[in-house]
Design an enzyme around this catalytic site. Structure first.
Site: not given
Length: 350
Positions: A160, A237, A342
């Site tokens: 990520r 998320s 995130e």
């Protein structure tokens, strides 16, 4: 480039949160985008680049500068090489690619946002990551004021993340992907998806079948945008799955087992730099159930998936951050594991 009255950024984020910007404009061509960024830099004007708004948490105070929406669009395919404008809607692009008989990105179906945002955080889902198919990007280097092409290797992809995450030094203009031409999916690696499709791990299926299965799974978790479903009023998320280095792993797992018991399996997966744990699993075992409410019930964990923090309709950004802090601190206190957000936090922090 088009300009508009300064709307609240809540109108441009999937969380439907955020105050106003000082200025708002949209660039619909690469030239307009580069010129707008260059002019703002020369004037010392802060710039916030906006794609689909799916990965942004903007403060209630908004942004003291210019919000520049990347409005470029279109994609072309030459054999197994696809070139896409940064402002193209990601899921629309994946849908078109599958319809065109190409595979490789179908497991990333249903992810909101624009194409240009995907390499920044190495978007991934259901066993696939953008890094696996990406060939190169063209970007405007704000330091040198030049357009550069960076290969996948030069982007420094990780879980990520990439060298572009957390910095606004480069403005993504165009992205290139390598796809398959046989109409089949990438190898199925995610157990839940394999079960849904009725195949073994490593099998390939028609890309259209994989796409529909992924969309079905995502809808069941409130991860496909729906204006009528507050579970989708989120940034997806909110926390990344924590990666624990091997030096700490035994101690961390022992602490978790002490809380949940030896008979409970702790989900863990190999990852570069250590072992990846499931943030959703940790959140639930720390006592935060689906639908857990934050301040005044204006925000909550999704009723379908504990990893999504959602706006129930009348929330503020501060409401959301308060819930995020509660969850982060609860997991830390119970398991000694730190969770990290995130999405990008604009003019706010945890």
């Amino acid at each position: 480039m088009s300009t508009a009255e300064t709307p609240t950024l809540a109108d441009h984020t999937t969380l439907r949160l955020g105050g106003k910007a000082r200025c708002f404009a949209e660039a619909k061509t690469v030239r307009a985008l580069v010129d707008a960024v260059r002019e703002a830099d020369e004037a010392g004007e802060p710039v916030l680049l906006l794609g689909g708004g799916s990965n942004l948490v903007v403060s209630d105070e908004g942004f003291e500068g210019t919000v520049l929406k990347v409005g470029t669009s279109g994609w072309t395919r030459d054999g197994d090489l696809v070139e896409v404008a940064a402002g193209e809607n990601w899921d629309g692009f994946v849908e078109g690619l599958v319809a065109d008989g190409a595979g490789g990105l179908e497991c990333l179906s249903g992810i909101p946002g624009s194409v240009g945002a995907t390499p920044i955080q190495n978007v991934g889902a259901y066993g696939c990551e953008v890094a696996e198919s990406l060939v190169s990007v063209d970007l405007y280097d704000r330091a040198t004021r030049e357009i550069r092409t960076l290969s996948a290797e030069e982007l420094g992809f990780g879980y990520r993340t990439s060298i572009l995450k957390g910095t606004d030094a480069g403005v993504v203009l165009t992205v290139r992907f390598k796809v398959t031409e046989d109409g089949l999916s990438a190898p199925i690696r995610y157990a839940e998806l394999a079960r849904t499709l009725g195949v073994e791990i490593g099998d390939r299926v028609p890309a259209a079948e994989a796409r529909e299965a992924v969309l079905g799974l995502r809808r069941g978790k409130g991860m496909v945008l729906d204006a009528d479903d507050h579970d989708t009023w989120s940034a997806g998320s909110f926390f990344t799955n924590p990666i624990i280095g091997e030096a700490r792993l035994a101690k961390v797992l022992a602490g978790i087992v002490e809380v949940v018991g030896e008979d409970v399996r702790v989900p863990q997966y190999p990852a570069p730099g250590g072992t990846k744990l499931s943030a959703a699993w940790l959140i639930e075992r720390a006592g935060f159930a689906k639908g857990h409410e934050g301040p005044g019930g204006r925000v909550s964990l999704s009723t379908k998936h504990t990893l999504a923090l959602t706006n129930r309709g009348k929330a503020s950004t501060e409401d959301l951050l308060a819930l995020a802090r509660e969850v982060r601190d609860g997991v830390e206190a119970r398991f000694g594991v730190s969770l990290h957000p995130e999405p990008l936090l604009i003019n706010c922090s945890l």
